[in-house]
Design an enzyme around this catalytic site. Structure first.
Site, PDB file in Angstrom:
ATOM      1  N   ARG A  72       0.810  -1.216   0.000  1.00 30.67           N
ATOM      2  CA  ARG A  72       0.000   0.000   0.000  1.00 30.67           C
ATOM      3  C   ARG A  72       0.848   1.273   0.000  1.00 30.67           C
ATOM      4  O   ARG A  72       0.390   2.315  -0.475  1.00 30.67           O
ATOM      5  CB  ARG A  72      -0.942  -0.013   1.195  1.00 30.67           C
ATOM      6  CG  ARG A  72      -2.030  -1.075   1.092  1.00 30.67           C
ATOM      7  CD  ARG A  72      -3.065  -0.919   2.192  1.00 30.67           C
ATOM      8  NE  ARG A  72      -4.122  -1.914   2.075  1.00 30.67           N
ATOM      9  CZ  ARG A  72      -5.194  -1.955   2.854  1.00 30.67           C
ATOM     10  NH1 ARG A  72      -5.341  -1.049   3.816  1.00 30.67           N
ATOM     11  NH2 ARG A  72      -6.113  -2.876   2.689  1.00 30.67           N
ATOM     12  N   ASP A 120     -15.337   8.829   9.934  1.00 30.10           N
ATOM     13  CA  ASP A 120     -14.250   7.887   9.709  1.00 30.10           C
ATOM     14  C   ASP A 120     -12.935   8.625   9.934  1.00 30.10           C
ATOM     15  O   ASP A 120     -12.897   9.861   9.939  1.00 30.10           O
ATOM     16  CB  ASP A 120     -14.300   7.310   8.293  1.00 30.10           C
ATOM     17  CG  ASP A 120     -13.595   5.957   8.200  1.00 30.10           C
ATOM     18  OD1 ASP A 120     -14.263   4.917   8.384  1.00 30.10           O
ATOM     19  OD2 ASP A 120     -12.367   5.941   7.978  1.00 30.10           O
TER      20      ASP A 120
END
Length: 276
Positions: free
Chosen positions: A45, A146
């Site tokens: 990632r 979030d």
């Protein structure tokens, strides 16, 4: 420091020591406990960010991303390492409980529900569809929050691939969504009326909550606690409980339990609790 658009350098494999730095950073900032087997995932990632800056090792990127002069890069790092798997009406029994048990028994005051780890917004919009469809024109509000700014941008846009709707009733799809055409074929968008009634905000659940949030009649914190160690689970739940109305509902996923986390919530049915 140079910037490149294409992978033109060789990146050294991430070392155990480098992985441990990222693991500790995510634990301290977000409470998320990365297992050792996630080392390959972390390297994969972050590789694009190393290429972007022309760096050949993960230690150099860690130093850059944690430098106070690069606060935006730190958020990009957090965005990359947080997991955001979700879809519409995931674990449908919770939405059935909202529709069949919570709504019919609710008083007449405005109803507020918090999707406390909303990812890209599917849960928040699923809640909104139930409230709009069965709320009998009552006032209601859904907040989605979030840690990742990347998924919050997706949530605010409300555009999703059609493969996210396996659990979404066709009737609700036709009532609250618009199918994309031409360049948006294969996608749909939550309609403007529903999007306007759902707000999204970045909130770190491991930190004290913003004072402006107010109280909620139900908090959905699903598929989140599984990423936390026991102490962090307790801290997160204790952070959220002051935002819950007396006798309000607290919902976790079917794979999670609060029995060893707090004594302030009473079980209604498995995975659904109520503040005593």
């Amino acid at each position: 420091m140079r910037f490149v658009e294409d992978p033109v350098i060789s990146i050294s494999p991430i070392t155990p020591e480098e992985f441990e730095r990222f693991r500790r950073l995510l634990q301290e900032h977000a409470g998320i406990a990365l297992l050792p087997e996630k080392r390959v995932m972390v390297a994969s990632r972050l590789a694009k960010r190393l290429n972007f800056y022309g760096l050949d090792n993960y230690g150099a990127y860690f130093r850059l991303a944690t430098d106070p002069e690069h606060p935006d890069e730190f958020q990009i790092l957090v965005n990359a390492l947080t997991t955001n798997e979700t879809y519409f009406f995931r674990e449908p029994s919770h939405f059935e409980f909202l529709r069949d048990k919570m709504l019919p028994a609710w008083p007449t005051q405005p109803l507020r529900i918090w999707s406390a780890a909303c990812s890209s917004g599917e849960e928040a919009y699923s809640l909104a569809m139930v409230l709009a469809d069965k709320g009998r024109n009552r006032a209601w509000e859904v907040l989605g929050s979030d840690l990742s700014t990347r998924v919050l941008e997706v949530a605010r846009a409300g555009i999703y691939p059609l493969d996210r709707i396996e659990q979404l009733e066709r009737r609700l799809m036709e009532k609250y969504c618009l199918k994309g055409v031409r360049s948006q074929a294969g996608h749909f968008r939550v309609n403007a009326e529903l999007r306007e009634r759902v707000k999204f905000e970045q909130i770190n659940l491991t930190q004290p909550l913003p004072g402006h949030l107010g109280k909620f009649d139900a908090i959905f914190l699903r598929n989140v606690l599984i990423y936390f160690d026991p102490d962090t689970k307790k801290r997160v739940v204790e952070n959220l409980l002051p935002a819950l109305q007396p006798h309000g509902y607290f919902v976790v996923s079917h794979s999670e339990s609060l029995h060893s986390v707090t004594q302030r919530l009473q079980t209604v049915v498995p995975s659904i609790y109520r503040l005593s």
